[in-house]
Design a protein around this motif. Structure first.
Motif, PDB file in Angstrom:
ATOM      1  N   LEU A  25       0.831  -1.200   0.000  1.00  0.00           N
ATOM      2  CA  LEU A  25       0.000   0.000   0.000  1.00  0.00           C
ATOM      3  C   LEU A  25       0.864   1.247   0.000  1.00  0.00           C
ATOM      4  O   LEU A  25       0.575   2.206  -0.738  1.00  0.00           O
ATOM      5  CB  LEU A  25      -0.922  -0.010   1.225  1.00  0.00           C
ATOM      6  CG  LEU A  25      -1.812   1.219   1.395  1.00  0.00           C
ATOM      7  CD1 LEU A  25      -2.775   1.370   0.214  1.00  0.00           C
ATOM      8  CD2 LEU A  25      -2.593   1.144   2.707  1.00  0.00           C
ATOM      9  N   ALA A  26       1.919   1.271   0.816  1.00  0.00           N
ATOM     10  CA  ALA A  26       2.815   2.433   0.848  1.00  0.00           C
ATOM     11  C   ALA A  26       3.448   2.665  -0.525  1.00  0.00           C
ATOM     12  O   ALA A  26       3.544   3.803  -0.994  1.00  0.00           O
ATOM     13  CB  ALA A  26       3.896   2.227   1.914  1.00  0.00           C
ATOM     14  N   GLU A 208      -8.870   6.940  -2.523  1.00  0.00           N
ATOM     15  CA  GLU A 208      -9.916   6.885  -3.537  1.00  0.00           C
ATOM     16  C   GLU A 208      -9.313   6.751  -4.934  1.00  0.00           C
ATOM     17  O   GLU A 208      -9.864   6.059  -5.800  1.00  0.00           O
ATOM     18  CB  GLU A 208     -10.787   8.142  -3.451  1.00  0.00           C
ATOM     19  CG  GLU A 208     -12.159   7.987  -4.064  1.00  0.00           C
ATOM     20  CD  GLU A 208     -12.961   6.852  -3.444  1.00  0.00           C
ATOM     21  OE1 GLU A 208     -13.685   6.163  -4.194  1.00  0.00           O
ATOM     22  OE2 GLU A 208     -12.857   6.632  -2.218  1.00  0.00           O
ATOM     23  N   ARG A 209      -8.171   7.386  -5.152  1.00  0.00           N
ATOM     24  CA  ARG A 209      -7.491   7.233  -6.444  1.00  0.00           C
ATOM     25  C   ARG A 209      -7.048   5.789  -6.642  1.00  0.00           C
ATOM     26  O   ARG A 209      -7.176   5.230  -7.744  1.00  0.00           O
ATOM     27  CB  ARG A 209      -6.295   8.184  -6.528  1.00  0.00           C
ATOM     28  CG  ARG A 209      -6.663   9.650  -6.654  1.00  0.00           C
ATOM     29  CD  ARG A 209      -5.455  10.555  -6.606  1.00  0.00           C
ATOM     30  NE  ARG A 209      -4.571  10.364  -7.754  1.00  0.00           N
ATOM     31  CZ  ARG A 209      -3.447  11.058  -7.944  1.00  0.00           C
ATOM     32  NH1 ARG A 209      -3.078  11.977  -7.043  1.00  0.00           N
ATOM     33  NH2 ARG A 209      -2.695  10.832  -9.005  1.00  0.00           N
ATOM     34  N   LEU A 210      -6.537   5.171  -5.580  1.00  0.00           N
ATOM     35  CA  LEU A 210      -6.117   3.771  -5.679  1.00  0.00           C
ATOM     36  C   LEU A 210      -7.314   2.842  -5.855  1.00  0.00           C
ATOM     37  O   LEU A 210      -7.228   1.837  -6.563  1.00  0.00           O
ATOM     38  CB  LEU A 210      -5.319   3.368  -4.438  1.00  0.00           C
ATOM     39  CG  LEU A 210      -3.995   4.093  -4.197  1.00  0.00           C
ATOM     40  CD1 LEU A 210      -3.321   3.546  -2.940  1.00  0.00           C
ATOM     41  CD2 LEU A 210      -3.063   3.960  -5.391  1.00  0.00           C
ATOM     42  N   ARG A 211      -8.429   3.198  -5.226  1.00  0.00           N
ATOM     43  CA  ARG A 211      -9.634   2.392  -5.384  1.00  0.00           C
ATOM     44  C   ARG A 211     -10.149   2.488  -6.820  1.00  0.00           C
ATOM     45  O   ARG A 211     -10.497   1.478  -7.441  1.00  0.00           O
ATOM     46  CB  ARG A 211     -10.710   2.860  -4.404  1.00  0.00           C
ATOM     47  CG  ARG A 211     -12.014   2.070  -4.483  1.00  0.00           C
ATOM     48  CD  ARG A 211     -13.019   2.526  -3.438  1.00  0.00           C
ATOM     49  NE  ARG A 211     -12.626   2.075  -2.109  1.00  0.00           N
ATOM     50  CZ  ARG A 211     -12.065   2.848  -1.178  1.00  0.00           C
ATOM     51  NH1 ARG A 211     -11.833   4.123  -1.429  1.00  0.00           N
ATOM     52  NH2 ARG A 211     -11.729   2.348  -0.012  1.00  0.00           N
ATOM     53  N   SER A 212     -10.186   3.703  -7.361  1.00  0.00           N
ATOM     54  CA  SER A 212     -10.709   3.914  -8.714  1.00  0.00           C
ATOM     55  C   SER A 212      -9.841   3.258  -9.776  1.00  0.00           C
ATOM     56  O   SER A 212     -10.344   2.777 -10.798  1.00  0.00           O
ATOM     57  CB  SER A 212     -10.834   5.415  -8.995  1.00  0.00           C
ATOM     58  OG  SER A 212     -11.731   6.032  -8.097  1.00  0.00           O
ATOM     59  N   SER A 213      -8.536   3.230  -9.528  1.00  0.00           N
ATOM     60  CA  SER A 213      -7.615   2.655 -10.516  1.00  0.00           C
ATOM     61  C   SER A 213      -7.546   1.135 -10.452  1.00  0.00           C
ATOM     62  O   SER A 213      -6.950   0.504 -11.331  1.00  0.00           O
ATOM     63  CB  SER A 213      -6.208   3.226 -10.304  1.00  0.00           C
ATOM     64  OG  SER A 213      -5.636   2.735  -9.096  1.00  0.00           O
ATOM     65  N   GLY A 214      -8.125   0.551  -9.392  1.00  0.00           N
ATOM     66  CA  GLY A 214      -8.060  -0.901  -9.228  1.00  0.00           C
ATOM     67  C   GLY A 214      -6.872  -1.377  -8.413  1.00  0.00           C
ATOM     68  O   GLY A 214      -6.717  -2.587  -8.208  1.00  0.00           O
ATOM     69  N   ARG A 218      -6.223  -4.972  -6.522  1.00  0.00           N
ATOM     70  CA  ARG A 218      -5.061  -5.804  -6.869  1.00  0.00           C
ATOM     71  C   ARG A 218      -4.303  -6.232  -5.622  1.00  0.00           C
ATOM     72  O   ARG A 218      -3.855  -7.388  -5.511  1.00  0.00           O
ATOM     73  CB  ARG A 218      -4.125  -5.025  -7.796  1.00  0.00           C
ATOM     74  CG  ARG A 218      -2.890  -5.814  -8.229  1.00  0.00           C
ATOM     75  CD  ARG A 218      -1.857  -4.936  -8.927  1.00  0.00           C
ATOM     76  NE  ARG A 218      -1.283  -3.944  -8.019  1.00  0.00           N
ATOM     77  CZ  ARG A 218      -0.313  -4.213  -7.150  1.00  0.00           C
ATOM     78  NH1 ARG A 218       0.171  -5.449  -7.030  1.00  0.00           N
ATOM     79  NH2 ARG A 218       0.172  -3.260  -6.379  1.00  0.00           N
ATOM     80  N   ILE A 219      -4.147  -5.325  -4.662  1.00  0.00           N
ATOM     81  CA  ILE A 219      -3.370  -5.621  -3.459  1.00  0.00           C
ATOM     82  C   ILE A 219      -4.127  -6.545  -2.512  1.00  0.00           C
ATOM     83  O   ILE A 219      -3.565  -7.522  -1.990  1.00  0.00           O
ATOM     84  CB  ILE A 219      -2.993  -4.311  -2.732  1.00  0.00           C
ATOM     85  CG1 ILE A 219      -2.034  -3.476  -3.595  1.00  0.00           C
ATOM     86  CG2 ILE A 219      -2.360  -4.606  -1.375  1.00  0.00           C
ATOM     87  CD1 ILE A 219      -1.799  -2.074  -3.064  1.00  0.00           C
ATOM     88  N   PHE A 220      -5.420  -6.272  -2.295  1.00  0.00           N
ATOM     89  CA  PHE A 220      -6.130  -6.907  -1.186  1.00  0.00           C
ATOM     90  C   PHE A 220      -7.033  -8.075  -1.584  1.00  0.00           C
ATOM     91  O   PHE A 220      -7.262  -8.979  -0.771  1.00  0.00           O
ATOM     92  CB  PHE A 220      -6.942  -5.855  -0.426  1.00  0.00           C
ATOM     93  CG  PHE A 220      -6.083  -4.828   0.253  1.00  0.00           C
ATOM     94  CD1 PHE A 220      -5.393  -5.140   1.406  1.00  0.00           C
ATOM     95  CD2 PHE A 220      -5.942  -3.556  -0.275  1.00  0.00           C
ATOM     96  CE1 PHE A 220      -4.582  -4.212   2.036  1.00  0.00           C
ATOM     97  CE2 PHE A 220      -5.145  -2.607   0.344  1.00  0.00           C
ATOM     98  CZ  PHE A 220      -4.459  -2.936   1.506  1.00  0.00           C
ATOM     99  N   ALA A 221      -7.551  -8.075  -2.803  1.00  0.00           N
ATOM    100  CA  ALA A 221      -8.503  -9.125  -3.186  1.00  0.00           C
ATOM    101  C   ALA A 221      -7.926 -10.538  -3.092  1.00  0.00           C
ATOM    102  O   ALA A 221      -8.660 -11.466  -2.720  1.00  0.00           O
ATOM    103  CB  ALA A 221      -9.035  -8.860  -4.589  1.00  0.00           C
TER     104      ALA A 221
END
Length: 233
Positions: A25-26, A208-214, A218-221
């Motif tokens: 995430l960082a 929110e930018r990371l959420r919108s970009s997917g 990618r990291i958590f799913a």
């Protein structure tokens, strides 16, 4: 960002090489912008809020309101991430989901410092040992092996860790019975100290930018950590 050992989110950060989800995430936060630089600062589960108050860290990540930080001056950001704590026992002939209905009289294997719903979120080791016959360790893996070897009856394990463990040890999938019952659902928050270099609003906007970009997906799913909408987003 305070990094306390909390697999698979953080993996022994005090050793200086962390491949956990917080590091990913960082890295994603650093890639998506250039105004802030996010680094991991090793801390511990018991010390993490004190480090935040003493300005040793600016953010505590993957926190939940039930875990004892509400009295601390802070700004909170709902990260829109959900995990859960599950009960795990050894498979045995005739043993079903009903085995988890009653914990009294069973030997529990717990992670030292964690707050569990069945224990009213009381993380005191003496209380857990005396009232709930709990063995406390700093390793989900050790707790799962205690169950497999008959040294404990039930372990409580974070779902994301269990997914990772079973992927690395597929034979254990046949040896372990995983509950449908959930002890608690973690709704993860980021806790920022009031004078942090980044505001809660700015941090929420980056997420929110990371959420919108997917990127969050990618990291958590892969660990069955649900990426949900942030309230008000």
């Amino acid at each position: 960002m305070g990094a306390a050992h909390f697999p698979p989110y953080t993996q022994r950060p005090e050793r200086g090489s962390d491949s956990g989800l917080l590091q990913q995430l960082a890295d994603a936060l650093n890639t998506v912008q250039q105004d802030y630089h996010f680094v991991l600062v090793p801390t511990s589960i018991p010390r993490r809020f004190r480090d935040l108050q003493n300005s040793r860290t600016d953010l505590a990540i993957f926190e939940n309101p039930a875990w004892g930080w509400q009295h601390i001056p802070h700004q909170a950001v709902d990260m829109g991430l959900e995990d859960a704590e599950l009960f795990v026992a050894r498979r045995a002939q005739g043993r079903t989901e009903r085995y988890f209905d009653q914990l009294a009289g069973k030997r529990l294997a717990l992670f030292n410092g964690y707050h569990y719903a069945f224990a009213q979120f009381n993380a005191d080791p003496h209380y857990l040992a005396q009232v709930h016959a709990a063995s406390l360790t700093y390793s989900h893996e050790s707790n799962l092996y205690m169950v497999q070897r008959g040294r404990a009856d039930v372990a409580l394990v974070t779902r994301s860790y269990l997914i990772d463990f079973l992927a690395r040890h597929p034979a254990s999938a046949q040896a372990l019975l995983v509950s449908e019952r959930v002890d608690q659902v973690y709704r993860h928050y980021a806790i920022l100290r009031p004078q942090a270099p980044i505001s809660a609003e700015a941090f929420a906007a980056l997420l929110e930018r990371l959420r919108s970009s997917g990127e969050l997906q990618r990291i958590f799913a892969p660990y069955q950590i649900a990426v949900t909408s942030r309230p008000g987003a």
